[in-house]
Write a protein that holds these residues in place. Sequence first.
Motif, mmCIF file in Angstrom:
data_model
loop_
_atom_site.group_PDB
_atom_site.id
_atom_site.type_symbol
_atom_site.label_atom_id
_atom_site.label_comp_id
_atom_site.label_asym_id
_atom_site.label_seq_id
_atom_site.Cartn_x
_atom_site.Cartn_y
_atom_site.Cartn_z
ATOM 1 N N VAL A 1 -27.389 -51.081 -20.122
ATOM 2 C CA VAL A 1 -26.839 -50.166 -19.268
ATOM 3 C C VAL A 1 -27.936 -49.554 -18.136
ATOM 4 O O VAL A 1 -27.742 -49.616 -17.286
ATOM 5 N N GLU B 1 -28.355 -49.500 -14.527
ATOM 6 C CA GLU B 1 -27.975 -48.281 -13.927
ATOM 7 C C GLU B 1 -29.156 -47.334 -13.092
ATOM 8 O O GLU B 1 -29.306 -47.021 -12.339
ATOM 9 N N GLY C 1 -32.322 -51.019 -12.115
ATOM 10 C CA GLY C 1 -31.899 -51.690 -11.135
ATOM 11 C C GLY C 1 -32.579 -52.578 -10.289
ATOM 12 O O GLY C 1 -33.486 -53.260 -10.780
ATOM 13 N N ASN D 1 -31.230 -46.062 -8.495
ATOM 14 C CA ASN D 1 -29.637 -45.950 -8.910
ATOM 15 C C ASN D 1 -29.137 -46.568 -7.782
ATOM 16 O O ASN D 1 -27.812 -46.335 -7.479
ATOM 17 N N ILE E 1 -25.708 -48.606 -8.803
ATOM 18 C CA ILE E 1 -24.407 -47.952 -9.167
ATOM 19 C C ILE E 1 -23.792 -46.973 -8.334
ATOM 20 O O ILE E 1 -22.789 -47.061 -8.037
ATOM 21 N N LYS E 2 -24.544 -46.472 -7.512
ATOM 22 C CA LYS E 2 -24.120 -45.788 -6.342
ATOM 23 C C LYS E 2 -23.306 -46.662 -5.161
ATOM 24 O O LYS E 2 -22.301 -46.189 -4.787
ATOM 25 N N ASP F 1 -19.805 -47.856 -7.250
ATOM 26 C CA ASP F 1 -19.208 -46.554 -7.329
ATOM 27 C C ASP F 1 -18.417 -46.204 -5.965
ATOM 28 O O ASP F 1 -17.248 -45.835 -5.989
#
Length: 422
Positions: A284, A288, A291, A334, A337-338, A341
Amino acid sequence: MRKPLADRIRPTAIDEVIGQEHILGSNKILNRIIKSGSLSNMIFYGPPGVGKTTVANIIAKESNKKFYKLNATNCSIKDIQDIIDNLNTFEGINGVVLYLDEIQNFNKKQQQSLLEFIEDGRIILISSTTENPYHYIFKAILSRSTIFEFKLLAKDNIKDGINRALDILKKDNNETEIIMQEEALGYICEVANGDLRKALNTLEIAYYSTMPNKENKIVIDLEVAKDSSQSKILNYDISGDSHYDILSAFQKSIRGSDADASIHYLARLIKAGDLISICRRLLVIAAEDIGLAYPNAISIVKSCVDAAMQLGLPEGRIPLAEATILLATSPKSNSVIKAIDKALIEIDTKDVGDIPLHLKDAHYSGAKNLGRGIEYKYPHNYKNNFIKQQYLPDNIKSSKYYEFGENKLEQASFEYWNKIKQ
């Protein structure tokens, strides 16, 4: 029958309690509540061996109320009902203090059975738990209680408790001198890991298993202390709060690029034998927190994880440490993930509309009759393999999800695409 040393040194007044100065120190909140005599429902939350039961006993003693103690691991609704039946008797005329240890082991129905009586004040409930009360205790009880967190005891606190216990042992056996060597004392304080009860159990074993020497002295040295103690026990429960606390600290240390802290928390997880959680969390983190700043990291981590799973522990610690240090010392981003999401939130909160016709599947007879794929432009037919066209649905055609991270690799990509698209 000899009482355990931990029970013999148990304080009988609040000023004798070791540690927990943040709530029990002079003029601190719990100290003031106890001395005022105006009790309310309380939840004591913290690891074992730090004074929760001791403080509850002192409160009961000073409250002038009938005191009952139950352990939620082996009591039932009937036990609670028996206490409730005594509320209208002479014994319960001043009210009742119920100390319920390990309340997290009560199910919702059992916890609800207390509500009516703690609401009208006939029962003052003092419950203790080693687990996060916000996860395990019924919300209606939480809203009617004050939560006090008990913390692991400092080594100086453990030392004070051992010295108090040594005084008791010396009074019991005034014909034999007891010598606790400083190295042994330090070792016991260290391996107790903030748990005074564990430290006292170690001392008790050391004392009763050591014969007096020729000078009629019982000498507790480092070797005796090591023989008398178990391996250091970490506060770790794979289904409990500490499990997530260590994993959280592990990921945050890697994210913060602190290789030493990252390895420390990895070591805690390895000591607990929690191989699966380590492997999942490393994978992860690679996606996350690292990246696109270093896309190859996830491939390397996957290889390390596979090696660790194949090797098992203890050898698996080596590739796990390799992956941990690699991630901790890698550049961070990040942006991935941004982006995902943000896209997921938009799907949940907006009418995103239909896929543009030119992007829909056109590999079947009759697709053109439905307008599928007619206006699609194949990027490889154009210079630099790029042609501007609309890919998002009409309703969200201006949405932006991915923002290039502030790192060398993503900034190079940004400059390349900025040049091409302009």
